[in-house]
Write a protein that holds these residues in place. Structure first.
Motif, PDB file in Angstrom:
ATOM      1  N   ALA A   8       0.833  -1.202   0.000  1.00  0.00           N
ATOM      2  CA  ALA A   8       0.000   0.000   0.000  1.00  0.00           C
ATOM      3  C   ALA A   8       0.863   1.245   0.000  1.00  0.00           C
ATOM      4  CB  ALA A   8      -0.937  -0.003   1.219  1.00  0.00           C
ATOM      5  N   ALA A   9       0.262   2.362  -0.414  1.00  0.00           N
ATOM      6  CA  ALA A   9       0.963   3.650  -0.446  1.00  0.00           C
ATOM      7  C   ALA A   9       1.166   4.176   0.973  1.00  0.00           C
ATOM      8  CB  ALA A   9       0.162   4.652  -1.270  1.00  0.00           C
ATOM      9  N   ASP A  10       2.110   5.109   1.110  1.00  0.00           N
ATOM     10  CA  ASP A  10       2.423   5.632   2.434  1.00  0.00           C
ATOM     11  C   ASP A  10       1.257   6.404   3.044  1.00  0.00           C
ATOM     12  OD1 ASP A  10       2.502   7.607   0.581  1.00  0.00           O
ATOM     13  OD2 ASP A  10       4.446   8.435   1.161  1.00  0.00           O
ATOM     14  N   LEU A  11       0.329   6.923   2.214  1.00  0.00           N
ATOM     15  CA  LEU A  11      -0.829   7.638   2.746  1.00  0.00           C
ATOM     16  C   LEU A  11      -1.685   6.741   3.620  1.00  0.00           C
ATOM     17  CD1 LEU A  11      -2.634  10.169   2.805  1.00  0.00           C
ATOM     18  CD2 LEU A  11      -3.723   9.330   0.699  1.00  0.00           C
ATOM     19  N   VAL A  12      -1.764   5.448   3.281  1.00  0.00           N
ATOM     20  CA  VAL A  12      -2.563   4.510   4.073  1.00  0.00           C
ATOM     21  C   VAL A  12      -2.048   4.429   5.499  1.00  0.00           C
ATOM     22  CG1 VAL A  12      -3.253   2.082   4.273  1.00  0.00           C
ATOM     23  CG2 VAL A  12      -3.209   3.188   2.034  1.00  0.00           C
ATOM     24  N   HIS A  30      -1.080  -5.836   5.327  1.00  0.00           N
ATOM     25  CA  HIS A  30      -0.563  -4.898   4.324  1.00  0.00           C
ATOM     26  C   HIS A  30       0.733  -4.258   4.831  1.00  0.00           C
ATOM     27  CE1 HIS A  30      -5.117  -4.332   3.300  1.00  0.00           C
ATOM     28  NE2 HIS A  30      -4.695  -5.570   3.117  1.00  0.00           N
ATOM     29  N   THR A  31       1.552  -3.850   3.902  1.00  0.00           N
ATOM     30  CA  THR A  31       2.804  -3.207   4.261  1.00  0.00           C
ATOM     31  C   THR A  31       3.133  -2.134   3.231  1.00  0.00           C
ATOM     32  OG1 THR A  31       5.124  -3.595   4.856  1.00  0.00           O
ATOM     33  CG2 THR A  31       4.247  -4.830   2.986  1.00  0.00           C
ATOM     34  N   LEU A  32       4.162  -1.347   3.528  1.00  0.00           N
ATOM     35  CA  LEU A  32       4.523  -0.231   2.669  1.00  0.00           C
ATOM     36  C   LEU A  32       5.017  -0.738   1.314  1.00  0.00           C
ATOM     37  CD1 LEU A  32       4.753   2.885   2.707  1.00  0.00           C
ATOM     38  CD2 LEU A  32       7.139   2.583   3.399  1.00  0.00           C
ATOM     39  N   LEU A  89       2.261 -14.647  -0.644  1.00  0.00           N
ATOM     40  CA  LEU A  89       1.651 -14.024  -1.817  1.00  0.00           C
ATOM     41  C   LEU A  89       1.621 -12.512  -1.594  1.00  0.00           C
ATOM     42  CD1 LEU A  89      -1.453 -16.271  -2.638  1.00  0.00           C
ATOM     43  CD2 LEU A  89       0.737 -16.203  -3.822  1.00  0.00           C
ATOM     44  N   VAL A  90       2.150 -11.768  -2.537  1.00  0.00           N
ATOM     45  CA  VAL A  90       2.229 -10.311  -2.417  1.00  0.00           C
ATOM     46  C   VAL A  90       1.445  -9.700  -3.569  1.00  0.00           C
ATOM     47  CG1 VAL A  90       3.757  -8.311  -2.373  1.00  0.00           C
ATOM     48  CG2 VAL A  90       4.470 -10.448  -1.284  1.00  0.00           C
ATOM     49  N   GLY A  91       0.567  -8.743  -3.239  1.00  0.00           N
ATOM     50  CA  GLY A  91      -0.226  -8.055  -4.242  1.00  0.00           C
ATOM     51  C   GLY A  91       0.235  -6.626  -4.426  1.00  0.00           C
ATOM     52  N   VAL A  92       0.334  -6.190  -5.664  1.00  0.00           N
ATOM     53  CA  VAL A  92       0.782  -4.840  -5.977  1.00  0.00           C
ATOM     54  C   VAL A  92      -0.062  -4.305  -7.124  1.00  0.00           C
ATOM     55  CG1 VAL A  92       2.567  -5.664  -7.564  1.00  0.00           C
ATOM     56  CG2 VAL A  92       2.778  -3.392  -6.553  1.00  0.00           C
ATOM     57  N   MET A  93      -0.340  -3.000  -7.066  1.00  0.00           N
ATOM     58  CA  MET A  93      -1.080  -2.301  -8.116  1.00  0.00           C
ATOM     59  C   MET A  93      -0.205  -1.162  -8.618  1.00  0.00           C
ATOM     60  SD  MET A  93      -4.847  -2.403  -6.393  1.00  0.00           S
ATOM     61  CE  MET A  93      -5.789  -3.934  -6.398  1.00  0.00           C
ATOM     62  N   PRO A  94       0.578  -1.398  -9.673  1.00  0.00           N
ATOM     63  CA  PRO A  94       1.611  -0.439 -10.079  1.00  0.00           C
ATOM     64  C   PRO A  94       1.083   0.914 -10.551  1.00  0.00           C
ATOM     65  CG  PRO A  94       1.954  -2.604 -11.097  1.00  0.00           C
ATOM     66  CD  PRO A  94       0.601  -2.612 -10.497  1.00  0.00           C
ATOM     67  N   GLU A  95      -0.187   1.002 -10.928  1.00  0.00           N
ATOM     68  CA  GLU A  95      -0.709   2.295 -11.381  1.00  0.00           C
ATOM     69  C   GLU A  95      -0.740   3.328 -10.262  1.00  0.00           C
ATOM     70  OE1 GLU A  95      -4.063   1.924 -14.565  1.00  0.00           O
ATOM     71  OE2 GLU A  95      -4.311   0.286 -13.122  1.00  0.00           O
ATOM     72  N   GLY A  96      -0.905   2.854  -9.013  1.00  0.00           N
ATOM     73  CA  GLY A  96      -0.922   3.766  -7.876  1.00  0.00           C
ATOM     74  C   GLY A  96      -2.068   4.758  -7.949  1.00  0.00           C
ATOM     75  N   PHE A  97      -1.791   6.012  -7.508  1.00  0.00           N
ATOM     76  CA  PHE A  97      -2.825   7.045  -7.508  1.00  0.00           C
ATOM     77  C   PHE A  97      -3.236   7.445  -8.914  1.00  0.00           C
ATOM     78  CE2 PHE A  97      -0.880   7.997  -3.238  1.00  0.00           C
ATOM     79  CZ  PHE A  97      -1.982   7.585  -2.514  1.00  0.00           C
ATOM     80  N   LYS A  98      -2.373   7.223  -9.899  1.00  0.00           N
ATOM     81  CA  LYS A  98      -2.738   7.552 -11.279  1.00  0.00           C
ATOM     82  C   LYS A  98      -3.887   6.674 -11.759  1.00  0.00           C
ATOM     83  CE  LYS A  98       1.220   6.733 -13.109  1.00  0.00           C
ATOM     84  NZ  LYS A  98       1.902   6.228 -11.894  1.00  0.00           N
TER      85      LYS A  98
END
Length: 349
Positions: free
Chosen positions: A171-175, A190-192, A207-216
C-alpha cells in the motif's frame, strides 16, 4: 389342627426364578375343547414371550436438524469466547510486519465478506493460476476512487484458493498515515510499497499483491475507465527477478463504476494533503450518503503466471529486460480487461 400357611400369589414365580426348574409346556389345545384357552392375557407391566419390545422413539429429521444447528451455534459461541479470551490476555501472534492472522480470519474477512458476496457479487476466474505454495507476485489494475479493489482481491484469494492462502498487499504511504486505517492495514497484512518489504515477504513464500498504477489509476477520471496508466518504473519486475518468484497478472472489472469520478477539486486536495479530491454525481452533493458506492457487478480474473526463475539474479539490473517484462504484464492485463468487458452483460448485473 396346625395353622394354615398362606402362600402369596407370586410365590410360585419367585421360587421358579430362584430354582430355575424347567417346566414342560403343555401342548396347545384346539378351540372348543375343555380347558382350551384362546388367548393368553399378560398381567399389567409384563410382556409375553411372543410380544416384541416396543420400539425406541427416534428423533425425526426436523429434530435432528435443529439439534445440529444448536450444536453449531454452541461451537460458534465457544469459539467466539475463546477468541475474546485470547484477545484480552494477549495470547495471539503477530509477525514483524504487524500481521495478525487470527484477527484477519475471524473479524476482518467477516466484515468484508458481505460486500464481496452480496453487494458487489464478485465472480472469480483463474484462481488456480495462483501457486499452491511458495512466493508469487500478483499484479493488478487499480481503479475506483477508493482502494476497495485491493480488499476484494484479498477476499477472493482467501476464500477461493484451494489452499486458502493469504494475500499481503503493498500500500501507499498515505494509508499508514491515517490514524485508524494504519492499524487495520497492518493487522490485515498490508505493508509499505517498497522493494525491501516486498522482497522479504516473497522470500518467506508469501503471496504479495501490488497495483503499479498507484494514484494515477485509482484517481483517473471516469472517461478513462479501464485504460491502464503507466506501470511506474517496473520496480515490481525487479523484485520478482531478485526473488525468482512468478508474476500473476490480475484483471478487475466493476470497480471503475462504484464512484464515477467526473471532477477533481485540486485545491481542496492540496489543502487536505490528498493526491486528489473526487467529485462524483453523488459526492459531495449528498453528503455522507454520497460516499456509498454503487452496487456494481465485479469480476476478478487471475491470468497465467509469468515465470522469472529462468533469469539470473543480475537480470534485475537489466533495464531492457525489466521494460519488456513490465510491458508484457501490462498488455496481458489490458487484454483481459477488454475481453471481460465484452463478455459483461451489464454494469450492475
Amino acid at each position: 389342627m396346625a395353622d394354615a400357611k398362606v402362600i402369596p400369589f407370586d410365590d410360585d414365580r419367585a421360587r421358579a426364578g430362584a430354582q430355575r426348574t424347567p417346566r414342560r409346556r403343555p401342548a396347545p389345545r384346539r378351540t372348543g375343547e375343555p380347558g382350551a384357552v384362546s388367548e393368553v392375557m399378560a398381567l399389567p407391566g409384563q410382556q409375553t414371550a411372543e410380544e416384541p419390545p416396543p420400539p425406541v422413539p427416534r428423533p425425526e429429521s426436523g429434530d435432528r436438524a435443529q439439534e445440529a444447528r444448536g450444536g453449531a451455534w454452541d461451537r460458534r459461541i465457544a469459539g467466539g469466547l475463546a477468541f475474546l479470551r485470547r484477545r484480552l490476555t494477549g495470547e495471539y501472534e503477530v509477525d514483524d510486519f504487524g500481521y495478525d492472522e487470527e484477527l484477519t480470519d475471524q473479524v476482518l474477512m467477516s466484515l468484508l465478506r458481505p460486500f464481496y458476496e452480496k453487494y458487489f457479487r464478485v465472480e472469480v476466474k483463474g484462481v488456480e493460476n495462483i501457486p499452491a505454495q511458495g512466493g508469487a507476485l500478483i499484479v493488478a489494475n487499480h481503479s475506483g476512487t477508493l482502494p476497495l479493489d485491493g480488499l476484494m482481491m484479498q477476499v477472493a484469494v482467501h476464500d477461493h484458493h484451494p489452499q486458502g492462502r493469504h494475500l499481503r498487499l503493498l500500500a501507499a504511504d498515505l494509508v499508514f498515515m491515517l490514524p485508524v486505517i494504519n492499524e487495520l492495514a497492518r493487522k490485515a497484512g498490508h505493508t509499505l510499497a517498497c522493494a525491501e518489504d516486498a522482497e522479504r515477504l516473497l522470500e518467506r513464500g508469501e503471496l504479495v499483491g501490488v497495483m503499479p498504477e498507484g494514484f494515477k489509476g485509482i484517481g483517473k477520471p471516469f472517461s478513462e475507465r479501464y485504460k491502464l496508466q503507466r506501470f511506474g518504473r517496473g520496480g515490481f519486475v525487479s523484485t520478482a527477478l531478485r526473488t525468482g518468484t512468478p508474476i500473476v497478472p490480475c484483471s478487475i472489472v466493476g470497480a471503475e463504476e462504484i464512484y464515477p469520478m467526473i471532477g477533481n477539486a485540486k485545491t481542496v486536495a492540496r489543502v487536505l494533503g490528498f493526491p486528489y479530491f473526487p467529485i462524483t454525481p453523488t459526492f459531495p452533493w449528498l453528503g455522507p450518503l454520497g460516499a456509498v458506492p454503487l452496487p456494481t457487478k465485479w469480476t476478478i480474473q487471475f491470468g497465467e503466471p509469468i515465470p522469472t526463475d529462468g533469469h539470473p539474479p543480475e537480470a534485475a539490473e537489466d533495464p531492457m529486460l525489466m521494460f519488456n517484462l513490465t510491458d508484457q504484464v501490462r498488455e496481458q492485463i489490458q487484454h483481459s480487461l477488454y475481453k471481460l468487458l465484452v463478455q459483461r452483460r451489464s454494469v450492475f448485473f
